[in-house]
Design an enzyme around this catalytic site. Structure first.
Site, PDB file in Angstrom:
ATOM      1  N   ASN A   1      -2.077   2.074   5.816  1.00  0.00           N
ATOM      2  CA  ASN A   1      -1.146   0.974   5.546  1.00  0.00           C
ATOM      3  C   ASN A   1      -1.055   0.139   6.808  1.00  0.00           C
ATOM      4  O   ASN A   1      -0.985   0.679   7.907  1.00  0.00           O
ATOM      5  CB  ASN A   1       0.259   1.488   5.224  1.00  0.00           C
ATOM      6  CG  ASN A   1       0.347   2.118   3.862  1.00  0.00           C
ATOM      7  OD1 ASN A   1      -0.586   2.074   3.073  1.00  0.00           O
ATOM      8  ND2 ASN A   1       1.487   2.714   3.583  1.00  0.00           N
ATOM      9  N   GLY A   2      -0.962  -1.194   6.666  1.00  0.00           N
ATOM     10  CA  GLY A   2      -0.762  -2.037   7.827  1.00  0.00           C
ATOM     11  C   GLY A   2      -1.950  -2.935   8.109  1.00  0.00           C
ATOM     12  O   GLY A   2      -2.810  -3.150   7.246  1.00  0.00           O
TER      13      GLY A   2
ATOM     14  N   GLU B   1      22.289 -17.592  10.479  1.00  0.00           N
ATOM     15  CA  GLU B   1      22.020 -16.333   9.778  1.00  0.00           C
ATOM     16  C   GLU B   1      22.603 -15.149  10.539  1.00  0.00           C
ATOM     17  O   GLU B   1      23.159 -14.212   9.938  1.00  0.00           O
ATOM     18  CB  GLU B   1      20.502 -16.168   9.604  1.00  0.00           C
ATOM     19  CG  GLU B   1      20.022 -14.766   9.229  1.00  0.00           C
ATOM     20  CD  GLU B   1      20.542 -14.240   7.909  1.00  0.00           C
ATOM     21  OE1 GLU B   1      20.290 -13.051   7.627  1.00  0.00           O
ATOM     22  OE2 GLU B   1      21.202 -14.981   7.153  1.00  0.00           O
TER      23      GLU B   1
ATOM     24  N   HIS C   1      30.797 -30.781  20.523  1.00  0.00           N
ATOM     25  CA  HIS C   1      31.404 -31.537  19.428  1.00  0.00           C
ATOM     26  C   HIS C   1      32.406 -30.688  18.643  1.00  0.00           C
ATOM     27  O   HIS C   1      32.646 -30.953  17.458  1.00  0.00           O
ATOM     28  CB  HIS C   1      30.316 -32.095  18.499  1.00  0.00           C
ATOM     29  CG  HIS C   1      29.404 -33.056  19.186  1.00  0.00           C
ATOM     30  ND1 HIS C   1      29.690 -34.405  19.323  1.00  0.00           N
ATOM     31  CD2 HIS C   1      28.210 -32.859  19.818  1.00  0.00           C
ATOM     32  CE1 HIS C   1      28.713 -34.996  19.984  1.00  0.00           C
ATOM     33  NE2 HIS C   1      27.794 -34.084  20.300  1.00  0.00           N
TER      34      HIS C   1
ATOM     35  N   TRP D   1      -2.926  -2.822  -1.587  1.00  0.00           N
ATOM     36  CA  TRP D   1      -2.711  -4.252  -1.801  1.00  0.00           C
ATOM     37  C   TRP D   1      -3.656  -4.969  -0.851  1.00  0.00           C
ATOM     38  O   TRP D   1      -3.563  -4.814   0.355  1.00  0.00           O
ATOM     39  CB  TRP D   1      -1.259  -4.636  -1.521  1.00  0.00           C
ATOM     40  CG  TRP D   1      -0.965  -6.035  -1.961  1.00  0.00           C
ATOM     41  CD1 TRP D   1      -1.305  -7.185  -1.330  1.00  0.00           C
ATOM     42  CD2 TRP D   1      -0.299  -6.434  -3.158  1.00  0.00           C
ATOM     43  NE1 TRP D   1      -0.888  -8.277  -2.037  1.00  0.00           N
ATOM     44  CE2 TRP D   1      -0.266  -7.857  -3.172  1.00  0.00           C
ATOM     45  CE3 TRP D   1       0.294  -5.744  -4.222  1.00  0.00           C
ATOM     46  CZ2 TRP D   1       0.318  -8.573  -4.206  1.00  0.00           C
ATOM     47  CZ3 TRP D   1       0.875  -6.477  -5.243  1.00  0.00           C
ATOM     48  CH2 TRP D   1       0.873  -7.854  -5.226  1.00  0.00           C
TER      49      TRP D   1
ATOM     50  N   LYS E   1      25.028  -7.660  -4.454  1.00  0.00           N
ATOM     51  CA  LYS E   1      23.641  -7.897  -4.052  1.00  0.00           C
ATOM     52  C   LYS E   1      23.084  -9.147  -4.711  1.00  0.00           C
ATOM     53  O   LYS E   1      22.384  -9.936  -4.088  1.00  0.00           O
ATOM     54  CB  LYS E   1      22.773  -6.679  -4.407  1.00  0.00           C
ATOM     55  CG  LYS E   1      21.325  -6.803  -3.946  1.00  0.00           C
ATOM     56  CD  LYS E   1      21.237  -6.910  -2.436  1.00  0.00           C
ATOM     57  CE  LYS E   1      19.803  -7.044  -1.950  1.00  0.00           C
ATOM     58  NZ  LYS E   1      19.738  -7.382  -0.527  1.00  0.00           N
TER      59      LYS E   1
ATOM     60  N   CYS F   1       0.808  -1.207   0.000  1.00  0.00           N
ATOM     61  CA  CYS F   1       0.000   0.000   0.000  1.00  0.00           C
ATOM     62  C   CYS F   1       0.848   1.267   0.000  1.00  0.00           C
ATOM     63  O   CYS F   1       1.938   1.310   0.557  1.00  0.00           O
ATOM     64  CB  CYS F   1      -0.903   0.011   1.236  1.00  0.00           C
ATOM     65  SG  CYS F   1      -1.984  -1.418   1.352  1.00  0.00           S
TER      66      CYS F   1
ATOM     67  N   GLU G   1      29.413 -10.669   7.308  1.00  0.00           N
ATOM     68  CA  GLU G   1      29.216  -9.964   6.042  1.00  0.00           C
ATOM     69  C   GLU G   1      29.583  -8.490   6.131  1.00  0.00           C
ATOM     70  O   GLU G   1      30.240  -7.945   5.240  1.00  0.00           O
ATOM     71  CB  GLU G   1      27.743 -10.065   5.598  1.00  0.00           C
ATOM     72  CG  GLU G   1      27.361 -11.318   4.877  1.00  0.00           C
ATOM     73  CD  GLU G   1      25.914 -11.276   4.430  1.00  0.00           C
ATOM     74  OE1 GLU G   1      25.647 -11.605   3.263  1.00  0.00           O
ATOM     75  OE2 GLU G   1      25.037 -10.910   5.248  1.00  0.00           O
TER      76      GLU G   1
ATOM     77  N   LYS H   1      25.343 -12.534   9.037  1.00  0.00           N
ATOM     78  CA  LYS H   1      25.155 -11.073   9.006  1.00  0.00           C
ATOM     79  C   LYS H   1      26.367 -10.364   9.592  1.00  0.00           C
ATOM     80  O   LYS H   1      26.848  -9.366   9.049  1.00  0.00           O
ATOM     81  CB  LYS H   1      23.904 -10.683   9.798  1.00  0.00           C
ATOM     82  CG  LYS H   1      22.609 -10.832   9.074  1.00  0.00           C
ATOM     83  CD  LYS H   1      22.489  -9.816   7.949  1.00  0.00           C
ATOM     84  CE  LYS H   1      21.492 -10.291   6.915  1.00  0.00           C
ATOM     85  NZ  LYS H   1      21.979 -11.411   6.092  1.00  0.00           N
TER      86      LYS H   1
ATOM     87  N   ARG I   1       5.524  -0.515  -5.484  1.00  0.00           N
ATOM     88  CA  ARG I   1       5.188  -1.310  -4.309  1.00  0.00           C
ATOM     89  C   ARG I   1       4.233  -2.452  -4.650  1.00  0.00           C
ATOM     90  O   ARG I   1       4.138  -3.422  -3.909  1.00  0.00           O
ATOM     91  CB  ARG I   1       4.498  -0.422  -3.259  1.00  0.00           C
ATOM     92  CG  ARG I   1       5.409   0.630  -2.634  1.00  0.00           C
ATOM     93  CD  ARG I   1       4.579   1.646  -1.852  1.00  0.00           C
ATOM     94  NE  ARG I   1       5.431   2.494  -1.032  1.00  0.00           N
ATOM     95  CZ  ARG I   1       5.558   2.383   0.287  1.00  0.00           C
ATOM     96  NH1 ARG I   1       4.891   1.457   0.925  1.00  0.00           N
ATOM     97  NH2 ARG I   1       6.344   3.174   0.963  1.00  0.00           N
TER      98      ARG I   1
END
Length: 608
Positions: free
Chosen positions: A98-99, A480, A503, A74, A603, A2, A487, A484, A27
């Site tokens: 929105n939301g 992850e 281990h 949306w 990217k 939205c 990276e 991050k 969007r």
């Protein structure tokens, strides 16, 4: 996703509203509308489909008001019809939104009992009627909005237009972004600087909980407590760029903070929020009962989304899942059963290894689904079915909001599989969908711990090694988190399933090593505490990410305990990703690295 625009102009505003909405077309949306004050009354024009349909409607039925609001929608609650399109209005107020309003059912029932009549299927119309109820009880527009916002649960951005008030717009923000633009005798509200770029480059951003009262010459901003506050105005570069950083120092920071909004937008595309049911946006060309095994392939962060999804498919649908990094899957000639399912995950939809994995799966006769952020990408075009993530443009190389949206899509798909295979009864489905619906609000709540994380980052930045530990779905999230950090800060970091500590990884622990433990209070929390005790016994500096109950029962000294909002246990990675993202980001800032474009990384990896 939205888009919102509001204009207090010196002349007719409808052309400016439509032009601004056109800048938000990236969007994604399925209906659009505007509302203006025509004399003393509110007039609306709405249309299903693209903005050209709204433009045609306005050509036939023009509006000349000097104040107005506009919206691209949306669909979330209710189908993408003109009746459900924004703005929604009562006799005295119109609103764009929105939301997601999580408690709209309770509010709607209360308002209907008091005589309100609803004309749409949306959660947004509840907001209009709620404000109207306060207006009818003698509240001013400002106090009606303030009282209403306090009763709304969820993540939202709102802009209000009032009958008889031709020099007043009110905006409110909680979780979803909202910007204020300042012009020469004009003021504006928009989802972001892109929407307002044709009108002004002088932009201020509301912070979470803020609500703002605008006239053509004034802007008064209140925080969540009602205190008048100042928000810095800056020059936006959005007129020449597709996206800008808003008031954030880096795109990565902006994209982290966009996650309540994009998670909500993606969620609304995959579940019927009103009915609390899964509602995939397409009919899949197979039945999950015919699938014996799922193969998930991806690279980098997307692969960790796949690892988390493995838990969901196996628990909720009782479907075995194999997961491979695409660079290995494409070459090892894995034996695959014709008629089974391959899912590939890619932010760009152009990742070379993932594309090759998709082609191999197709050559073996598998059904294929791609989970991608770019629906026109090669992977999307070559897949049998496409499930889009609605994250919007992600500029930072280190993926954040795309990861969260991938998790939303995979969770919905796992629920759909469980339902089709009769592994989930309706009551279970409803409970799990309710947990999903709460995720955008919980992400917004998790973002409030940022000052604590920023302080912690100054300690982590002094380290040469960091370990991340977790169990269950927190194990891939630990991986992850480590990815991050390495990276963008270039600090060596590793993520492990906590049960693997003895281990090998335990050999690395001493008083110089921070150990980040991701441990919501769940069925394996006690086991994770045992691992923390092993770390503490060797002098490791424990950083515990848990909830209030976990914090009270951990019984281990920590360098810092980060307390997350209470939530159901099924989808914690979507919320617990926030602190690991923020820790990586703020550590990189302390280190002085190039956060958005870290060395040696791109990217989209479109070559081997």
């Amino acid at each position: 996703m939205c888009g919102i625009v509001g204009i207090l102009g010196r002349g007719p505003v409808v052309g400016q509203l439509v032009a601004s909405l056109e800048r938000l077309e990236y969007r994604g949306y399925d209906s659009a509308g505007v509302a203006t004050l025509e004399g003393l009354r509110i007039e609306r024009r709405r249309a299903e489909g693209k903005l050209r349909n709204l433009a045609e409607r306005l050509h036939r039925q023009p509006l000349s008001g000097h104040i107005g609001i506009g919206h691209t929608r949306w669909a979330t609650h209710g189908r993408p019809t003109e009746r459900n399109a924004h703005p929604h209005a009562t006799e005295n107020v119109a609103v764009v939104h929105n939301g997601i309003i999580e408690n709209f059912r309770e509010l709607r029932a209360e308002l209907e009992q008091n005589g309100a009549h609803f004309s749409s299927e949306t959660d947004t119309e509840v907001v209009a009627h709620l404000v109207e109820s306060y207006l009818m009880n003698g509240y001013s527009p400002q106090h009606a909005v303030q009282a209403s916002v306090l009763r709304l649960h969820g993540a939202f951005a709102l802009v209000f237009l009032f009958k008889g008030h031709d020099d007043l717009l009110i905006g409110a923000r909680k979780g979803s972004p909202l910007a204020i633009g300042h012009g020469n005798g004009e003021t504006y509200l928009g989802s972001d600087a892109i929407a307002l770029a044709p009108l002004t480059d002088s932009i201020a951003y509301l912070e979470d909980g803020d609500w703002a009262v605008l006239t053509r010459t004034t802007c008064v901003i209140h925080d969540a407590d009602g205190t008048i506050v100042h928000r810095e105005t800056s020059k936006s570069g959005a007129s020449s760029l597709l996206v800008d950083k808003a008031n954030y120092r880096h795109f990565m920071a902006k994209e982290i903070h966009e996650q309540p909004m994009v998670a909500g937008q993606t969620l609304a595309h995959y579940v019927d929020i009103g009915a609390e049911r899964v509602a995939l946006p397409l009919t899949l060309p197979f039945n999950f009962n015919s699938i014996q095994r799922i193969s998930i392939t991806a690279c980098g962060t997307a692969s960790y989304a796949g690892y988390i999804a493995k838990y969901w498919f196996e628990r909720l649908a009782r479907l075995p899942v194999e997961i491979d990094v695409a660079s290995e899957f494409r070459y090892r000639e894995a034996p695959l059963r014709k008629g089974d399912l391959a899912i590939v995950i890619s932010q760009s939809g152009e990742t070379a290894d993932t594309l090759a994995a998709l082609r191999y799966a197709k050559s073996q006769g598998l059904h294929t689904i791609s989970v991608v952020n770019v629906q026109t990408s090669t992977i999307a075009r070559e897949s049998e079915s496409v499930l889009p993530t609605l994250a919007g443009p992600e500029i930072g190389v280190a993926s954040t909001k795309a990861f969260i949206c991938q998790l939303v899509v995979m969770a919905a798909l796992a629920l759909a599989a469980g339902k089709e295979r009769d592994k989930l009864h309706e009551i279970d489905e409803s409970k799990l969908v309710r947990e999903l619906i709460e995720v955008p609000r919980l992400i917004a709540a998790a973002l409030l711990i940022e000052p604590q994380i920023e302080k912690l980052a100054r300690h982590v930045a002094k380290s040469s090694d960091v370990l991340y530990l977790g169990r269950g779905t927190s194990a891939p999230l630990a991986m992850e988190g480590a990815l991050k950090l390495k990276e963008i800060s270039y600090i060596h970091s590793e993520g492990y399933a906590a049960g693997e500590l003895k281990h090998g990884p335990i050999a690395l622990i001493d008083e110089t090593v921070p150990v980040v433990v991701i441990a919501p209070y769940d069925a394996v929390f006690g086991k994770t505490v045992s691992n923390m005790q092993e770390v503490a016994a060797r002098g490791g500096n424990i950083i515990l990410i848990t909830d209030a109950k976990g914090a009270s029962e951990a019984t281990v000294d920590t360098l810092m305990t980060i307390v997350m909002p209470d939530m159901g246990g099924s989808f914690t990675p979507m919320v617990y990703a926030i602190p690991v993202q923020l820790l990586a980001y703020h550590t990189a800032v302390v280190m002085g690295t190039d956060v958005d474009q870290p060395r040696n990384l791109a990217k989209s990896v479109t070559v081997e």
